[in-house]
Design a protein around this motif. Structure first.
Motif, PDB file in Angstrom:
ATOM      1  N   ILE A 102     -23.614  22.259 -27.891  1.00 43.26           N
ATOM      2  CA  ILE A 102     -24.211  21.710 -29.121  1.00 43.26           C
ATOM      3  C   ILE A 102     -23.233  20.758 -29.810  1.00 43.26           C
ATOM      4  CG2 ILE A 102     -25.063  22.312 -31.433  1.00 43.26           C
ATOM      5  CD1 ILE A 102     -26.028  25.016 -30.142  1.00 43.26           C
ATOM      6  N   LEU A 103     -21.963  21.208 -29.908  1.00 40.51           N
ATOM      7  CA  LEU A 103     -20.948  20.387 -30.597  1.00 40.51           C
ATOM      8  C   LEU A 103     -20.712  19.057 -29.881  1.00 40.51           C
ATOM      9  CD1 LEU A 103     -18.334  23.143 -31.565  1.00 40.51           C
ATOM     10  CD2 LEU A 103     -19.930  21.973 -33.088  1.00 40.51           C
ATOM     11  N   LYS A 104     -20.759  19.087 -28.549  1.00 42.14           N
ATOM     12  CA  LYS A 104     -20.560  17.836 -27.786  1.00 42.14           C
ATOM     13  C   LYS A 104     -21.649  16.814 -28.115  1.00 42.14           C
ATOM     14  CE  LYS A 104     -18.064  19.312 -23.609  1.00 42.14           C
ATOM     15  NZ  LYS A 104     -18.217  19.600 -22.169  1.00 42.14           N
ATOM     16  N   ILE A 105     -22.853  17.300 -28.364  1.00 42.70           N
ATOM     17  CA  ILE A 105     -23.962  16.384 -28.707  1.00 42.70           C
ATOM     18  C   ILE A 105     -23.841  15.910 -30.154  1.00 42.70           C
ATOM     19  CG2 ILE A 105     -26.478  16.260 -29.011  1.00 42.70           C
ATOM     20  CD1 ILE A 105     -26.618  18.431 -26.721  1.00 42.70           C
ATOM     21  N   ALA A 106     -23.420  16.825 -31.045  1.00 43.54           N
ATOM     22  CA  ALA A 106     -23.491  16.549 -32.478  1.00 43.54           C
ATOM     23  C   ALA A 106     -22.269  15.830 -33.041  1.00 43.54           C
ATOM     24  CB  ALA A 106     -23.687  17.859 -33.239  1.00 43.54           C
ATOM     25  N   LEU A 107     -21.105  15.949 -32.355  1.00 40.00           N
ATOM     26  CA  LEU A 107     -19.854  15.478 -32.949  1.00 40.00           C
ATOM     27  C   LEU A 107     -19.190  14.404 -32.108  1.00 40.00           C
ATOM     28  CD1 LEU A 107     -18.345  18.956 -33.952  1.00 40.00           C
ATOM     29  CD2 LEU A 107     -19.504  17.336 -35.464  1.00 40.00           C
ATOM     30  N   PRO A 108     -18.287  13.632 -32.724  1.00 37.20           N
ATOM     31  CA  PRO A 108     -17.491  12.666 -31.948  1.00 37.20           C
ATOM     32  C   PRO A 108     -16.665  13.382 -30.882  1.00 37.20           C
ATOM     33  CG  PRO A 108     -17.224  12.317 -34.310  1.00 37.20           C
ATOM     34  CD  PRO A 108     -17.975  13.593 -34.159  1.00 37.20           C
ATOM     35  N   LEU A 109     -16.258  12.615 -29.874  1.00 37.76           N
ATOM     36  CA  LEU A 109     -15.601  13.155 -28.678  1.00 37.76           C
ATOM     37  C   LEU A 109     -14.345  13.977 -28.982  1.00 37.76           C
ATOM     38  CD1 LEU A 109     -15.739  13.197 -25.568  1.00 37.76           C
ATOM     39  CD2 LEU A 109     -14.354  11.114 -25.572  1.00 37.76           C
ATOM     40  N   ASN A 110     -13.566  13.538 -29.978  1.00 35.78           N
ATOM     41  CA  ASN A 110     -12.297  14.209 -30.264  1.00 35.78           C
ATOM     42  C   ASN A 110     -12.305  14.925 -31.616  1.00 35.78           C
ATOM     43  OD1 ASN A 110     -10.781  13.557 -27.871  1.00 35.78           O
ATOM     44  ND2 ASN A 110     -10.861  11.420 -28.583  1.00 35.78           N
ATOM     45  N   HIS A 111     -13.453  15.379 -32.031  1.00 35.77           N
ATOM     46  CA  HIS A 111     -13.552  16.128 -33.285  1.00 35.77           C
ATOM     47  C   HIS A 111     -12.824  17.468 -33.130  1.00 35.77           C
ATOM     48  CE1 HIS A 111     -15.282  18.316 -36.683  1.00 35.77           C
ATOM     49  NE2 HIS A 111     -15.663  17.125 -37.174  1.00 35.77           N
ATOM     50  N   PHE A 112     -12.170  17.883 -34.210  1.00 34.67           N
ATOM     51  CA  PHE A 112     -11.364  19.112 -34.141  1.00 34.67           C
ATOM     52  C   PHE A 112     -12.202  20.352 -33.803  1.00 34.67           C
ATOM     53  CE2 PHE A 112      -9.426  22.861 -36.221  1.00 34.67           C
ATOM     54  CZ  PHE A 112      -8.318  22.968 -35.396  1.00 34.67           C
ATOM     55  N   ASP A 113     -13.457  20.381 -34.201  1.00 35.04           N
ATOM     56  CA  ASP A 113     -14.292  21.545 -33.886  1.00 35.04           C
ATOM     57  C   ASP A 113     -14.474  21.734 -32.381  1.00 35.04           C
ATOM     58  OD1 ASP A 113     -14.490  22.051 -36.530  1.00 35.04           O
ATOM     59  OD2 ASP A 113     -16.602  21.487 -36.754  1.00 35.04           O
ATOM     60  N   LEU A 114     -14.400  20.632 -31.635  1.00 34.96           N
ATOM     61  CA  LEU A 114     -14.445  20.747 -30.166  1.00 34.96           C
ATOM     62  C   LEU A 114     -13.178  21.433 -29.659  1.00 34.96           C
ATOM     63  CD1 LEU A 114     -15.905  17.239 -29.306  1.00 34.96           C
ATOM     64  CD2 LEU A 114     -16.981  19.418 -28.757  1.00 34.96           C
ATOM     65  N   ALA A 115     -12.032  21.078 -30.267  1.00 33.65           N
ATOM     66  CA  ALA A 115     -10.775  21.733 -29.897  1.00 33.65           C
ATOM     67  C   ALA A 115     -10.875  23.236 -30.125  1.00 33.65           C
ATOM     68  CB  ALA A 115      -9.618  21.144 -30.702  1.00 33.65           C
ATOM     69  N   THR A 116     -11.483  23.622 -31.252  1.00 33.55           N
ATOM     70  CA  THR A 116     -11.647  25.044 -31.555  1.00 33.55           C
ATOM     71  C   THR A 116     -12.509  25.733 -30.490  1.00 33.55           C
ATOM     72  OG1 THR A 116     -11.454  24.581 -33.913  1.00 33.55           O
ATOM     73  CG2 THR A 116     -12.460  26.687 -33.295  1.00 33.55           C
ATOM     74  N   SER A 117     -13.569  25.061 -30.064  1.00 32.09           N
ATOM     75  CA  SER A 117     -14.430  25.638 -29.017  1.00 32.09           C
ATOM     76  C   SER A 117     -13.688  25.829 -27.706  1.00 32.09           C
ATOM     77  CB  SER A 117     -15.648  24.738 -28.780  1.00 32.09           C
ATOM     78  OG  SER A 117     -16.694  25.087 -29.647  1.00 32.09           O
ATOM     79  N   TYR A 118     -12.960  24.788 -27.299  1.00 41.92           N
ATOM     80  CA  TYR A 118     -12.177  24.917 -26.056  1.00 41.92           C
ATOM     81  C   TYR A 118     -11.156  26.060 -26.181  1.00 41.92           C
ATOM     82  CZ  TYR A 118     -14.006  20.489 -24.217  1.00 41.92           C
ATOM     83  OH  TYR A 118     -14.820  19.496 -23.735  1.00 41.92           O
ATOM     84  N   ASN A 119     -10.544  26.160 -27.360  1.00 50.43           N
ATOM     85  CA  ASN A 119      -9.566  27.231 -27.586  1.00 50.43           C
ATOM     86  C   ASN A 119     -10.221  28.603 -27.422  1.00 50.43           C
ATOM     87  OD1 ASN A 119      -6.830  28.183 -28.882  1.00 50.43           O
ATOM     88  ND2 ASN A 119      -8.434  29.234 -29.998  1.00 50.43           N
ATOM     89  N   ASN A 120     -11.389  28.777 -28.025  1.00 50.99           N
ATOM     90  CA  ASN A 120     -12.061  30.079 -27.969  1.00 50.99           C
ATOM     91  C   ASN A 120     -12.475  30.455 -26.547  1.00 50.99           C
ATOM     92  OD1 ASN A 120     -11.720  30.199 -30.706  1.00 50.99           O
ATOM     93  ND2 ASN A 120     -13.833  29.649 -31.220  1.00 50.99           N
TER      94      ASN A 120
END
Length: 589
Positions: free
Chosen positions: A17-35
């Motif tokens: 969902i985040l990949k569709i909704a957010l820019p490529l390097n948005h910090f929330d994507l980093a959080t998802s990868y971390n989790n």
């Protein structure tokens, strides 16, 4: 809850969902990868964990300022995966990078700095660098004392971890003191059935286990399991570990059926809760193998050890210390089977792996040299045995406190080589040095003290000093009666050796009585074709031989030979001894 597949599914759906909704390097994507990376880490899938955590770090580097605390978290998490993989230099590098960022970004006594020192300490602890580990754990504790209330759970964690280092150093009283301080805080700070209380009871139980106080160990470990059963799902990995630790205590008590039952319960849980090649599944196979080995069921032991090794080869890097431990354990079975060339080969493979994975004076290297020395001793290559055992002792003198139990083990083993060489004064000197250390560091009725008295007795027996031999054997037996169940194999060994002294003294009726007591215990404690039963039948046969009752002697010798043919290799030296006894007896008819 340990439901990793469900957690992974939810995190991956979130990422989509985040990949569709957010820019490529948005910090929330980093959080998802971390989790996602952290779930893989808990599952023991470390390469996948690293991949996700490094993707998280790359994204964070673009999205955040260069010294942002979340970058420190990324380096920390990557460091802990390397730690679990046994790649300690890489772990230290990542964890120290995390600490550097935190020192810039955070106040000097921020709790996150304490966590960084704690994690660095855990790496040093596994590297066998105990002084560095203590220093970092104590720095962590200092910060927490300043930053947190006096009964905060993190203070309990610090005392717990300091206790772990003292336990590894063999300083069990200090370990117990730290663990009990940790438990006191947790009782105040946490609900009565919190999992951290279970951890405290578990760790206290393991110290008692290392001290040879098995009833106290069982009491603490069972209290730990009771709590876990209340607060966790029935198939949580922590419940598996609890059953595993209880199995270890039963194994050392010689209660092998109870040990196997606990290990099998642990394994059942792990098969449900964990991926099929998780390192904890390897631990289950390993521990079941130890019990099979004690029971003399060497083919089952080898099979379980080899299954453990297969899993570790899949789950871990090629030079992980756990692989070295696997090769070591396989070697120990070959050693018990009298297949010394195979034992030597596996021990040397273990040593090679440890040399790559560990610092040059790590205690595990000393263990490898010790075990190689033991094989050479069994092979009668005494100069090679002494060389390996002395190398082991050198490392232990550097790596461990001056009265660590492993130093006592080294002196004991060197003493036994001198004993086998017939150099009895040197043997006594080393064995008495071992006993001195054990008297200082162990409780008065620890099984290792019994071993010391037992070995000293063997030397006196061979020196013809039978009264001293009997006195030491009886001192050993007195300890074993206190600390072990009434039908433990070690009691059988004690009665066997007391009988040997009586036999050497020509007191054959007393010898026969003790040998028969030994045999009774072995019949109860061991499988019907265990080699120690063969030893008992052979020894009783020898007494009848000396008493001139040759038909009885022959009957016992033949029973011994029958068992050995089923339980040991054709090249085992004990087989040759019994065959020779039968031949000598038949030559008299």
């Amino acid at each position: 809850m340990g439901e990793y597949s469900k957690a992974l599914s939810s995190y991956e759906r979130s990422l989509e969902i985040l990949k569709i909704a957010l820019p490529l390097n948005h910090f929330d994507l980093a959080t998802s990868y971390n989790n996602i990376g952290m779930v893989y880490s808990h599952m023991g899938e470390y390469s996948k964990a690293l991949s996700s955590l490094e993707r998280s770090l790359e994204t964070s580097k673009i999205a955040l300022p260069p010294n942002h605390p979340d970058l420190a978290t990324s380096y920390n998490n990557i460091g802990m995966v390397y730690y679990n993989m046994g790649e300690y230099s890489k772990a230290l590098s990542s964890l120290e990078r995390s600490l550097e960022i935190q020192k810039i970004a955070l106040p000097p006594n921020h709790p996150d700095l304490a966590q960084s020192y704690n994690n660095i300490a855990s790496v040093y602890d596994n590297m066998g660098e105990y002084s560095n580990a203590l220093s970092s754990y104590e720095r962590s504790l200092e910060i927490r004392k300043i930053a947190l209330p006096p009964n905060h759970p993190d203070l309990a964690t610090s005392y717990n971890n300091i206790g772990g280092v003292y336990d590894n150093m063999g300083e069990h009283s200090k370990a117990l003191s730290s663990y009990e301080r940790s438990l006191e805080i947790r009782k105040i700070a946490l609900p009565p059935n919190h999992p951290d209380l279970a951890t405290s009871y578990n760790n206290i139980g393991m110290v008692y286990y290392h001290m040879g106080e098995y009833s106290k160990a069982l009491s603490s470990l069972e209290r730990s399991l009771e709590i876990l059963k209340l607060v966790l799902p029935p198939n949580h990995p922590d419940c598996a570990q609890s059953h595993n630790n209880i199995g270890m205590v039963y194994s050392h008590m010689g209660e092998y059926s109870k040990a196997l039952s606990s290990y099998e319960r642990s394994f059942e849980i792990r098969k449900i809760a964990l991926p099929p090649n998780h390192p904890d599944c390897a631990q289950s196979y390993n521990n079941m193998a130890i019990v099979y080995s004690h029971m003399g069921e060497y083919s089952k032991a080898l099979s379980s050890y080899e299954r453990s090794l297969e899993i570790l080869k899949i789950a871990l890097p090629p030079n992980h210390p756990s692989l070295a431990a696997s090769y070591n354990n396989i070697a120990s079975v070959y050693d018990d089977m009298g297949e010394y060339s195979k034992a030597l080969s596996s021990y040397e493979r273990s040593l090679e792996t440890s040399k790559i994975a560990l610092p040059p004076n790590h205690p595990d290297l000393a263990t490898s040299y010790n075990n190689i020395g033991g094989v050479y001793d069994n092979m009668g290559e005494y100069s090679k045995a002494l060389s390996s055992l002395e190398r082991s002792l050198e490392i232990r003198k550097i790596a461990l406190p001056p009265n660590h139990p492993d130093l006592a083990t080294s002196y004991n083993n060197i003493g036994m080589v001198y004993y086998h060489m017939g150099e009895y004064s040197k043997a006594l000197s080393s064995l008495e040095r071992s006993l001195e250390i054990r008297k200082i560091v162990l409780p008065p009725n620890h099984p290792d003290l019994a071993t010391s008295y037992y070995n000293i007795a063997m030397v006196y027996d061979n020196m013809g000093e039978y009264s001293k031999a009997l006195s030491s054997y009886e001192r050993s037996l007195g300890i074993i009666k206190i600390v072990l169940p009434p039908n433990h194999p070690s009691l059988a060994t004690s009665y066997n050796n007391i009988a040997m002294v009586y036999s050497h003294m020509g007191e054959y009726s007393k010898a026969l009585s003790s040998y028969e007591r030994s045999l009774e215990i072995r019949k109860i404690a061991l499988p019907p074709n265990h080699p120690d039963l063969a030893t008992s039948y052979n020894n009783i046969g020898m007494v009848y031989y000396h008493m001139g009752e040759y038909s009885k002697a022959l009957s016992f010798y033949e029973r011994s030979l029958e068992i050995l043919r089923k339980s040991v290799s054709s090249t085992d030296p004990h087989l040759a001894v019994v065959k020779r006894n039968i031949e000598n007896l038949r030559n008299r008819f």
